[in-house]
Design a protein around this motif. Structure first.
Motif, short mmCIF file in Angstrom:
data_model
loop_
_atom_site.label_atom_id
_atom_site.label_comp_id
_atom_site.label_asym_id
_atom_site.label_seq_id
_atom_site.Cartn_x
_atom_site.Cartn_y
_atom_site.Cartn_z
N MET A 1 -7.42 -4.44 -6.63
CA MET A 1 -6.16 -5.08 -6.83
C MET A 1 -5.12 -4.41 -5.91
O MET A 1 -5.12 -3.21 -5.74
CB MET A 1 -5.74 -4.96 -8.30
N LEU A 2 -4.23 -5.24 -5.36
CA LEU A 2 -3.22 -4.77 -4.44
C LEU A 2 -1.94 -4.45 -5.22
O LEU A 2 -1.40 -5.29 -5.92
CB LEU A 2 -2.94 -5.83 -3.39
N THR A 3 -1.47 -3.23 -5.11
CA THR A 3 -0.24 -2.83 -5.81
C THR A 3 0.69 -2.12 -4.84
O THR A 3 0.25 -1.50 -3.87
CB THR A 3 -0.54 -1.89 -7.00
N PHE A 4 1.98 -2.22 -5.11
CA PHE A 4 3.00 -1.52 -4.34
C PHE A 4 3.78 -0.63 -5.29
O PHE A 4 4.09 -1.01 -6.42
CB PHE A 4 3.97 -2.50 -3.68
N ASN A 5 4.12 0.51 -4.79
CA ASN A 5 4.86 1.46 -5.59
C ASN A 5 6.18 1.76 -4.87
O ASN A 5 6.28 2.72 -4.10
CB ASN A 5 4.03 2.74 -5.78
#
Length: 76
Positions: A1-5
């Motif tokens: 899964m692609l996540t941004f922080n």
């Protein structure tokens, strides 16, 4: 899964920047007819100014009028 922080304020800055850009483009496009009318009026004003300058030169005697002076030898 692609996540941004990333911080939320960066998202807000990005949304505001995108809104400013889209609003500017929309305003620029809607004002196109006014810019076109200004160009037409500017061209007409320049043409009338040039015509007035040439008529002013004729009235002051800087250049000869369109008709030549009569020839005294051939005048009746």
């Amino acid at each position: 899964m692609l996540t941004f922080n990333i911080p939320v304020f960066w998202l807000l800055f990005g949304a505001v920047g995108l809104g400013v850009m889209l609003g500017g483009v929309a305003t620029w496009m809607r004002q196109g007819r006014f810019r076109k009318e200004a160009r037409v009026q500017r061209r007409e004003a320049n043409q009338l100014k040039h015509e007035a300058d040439s008529l002013r030169k004729v009235a002051q005697g800087d250049i000869a009028p369109g008709l030549p002076s009569p020839d005294h030898k051939k005048a009746a």
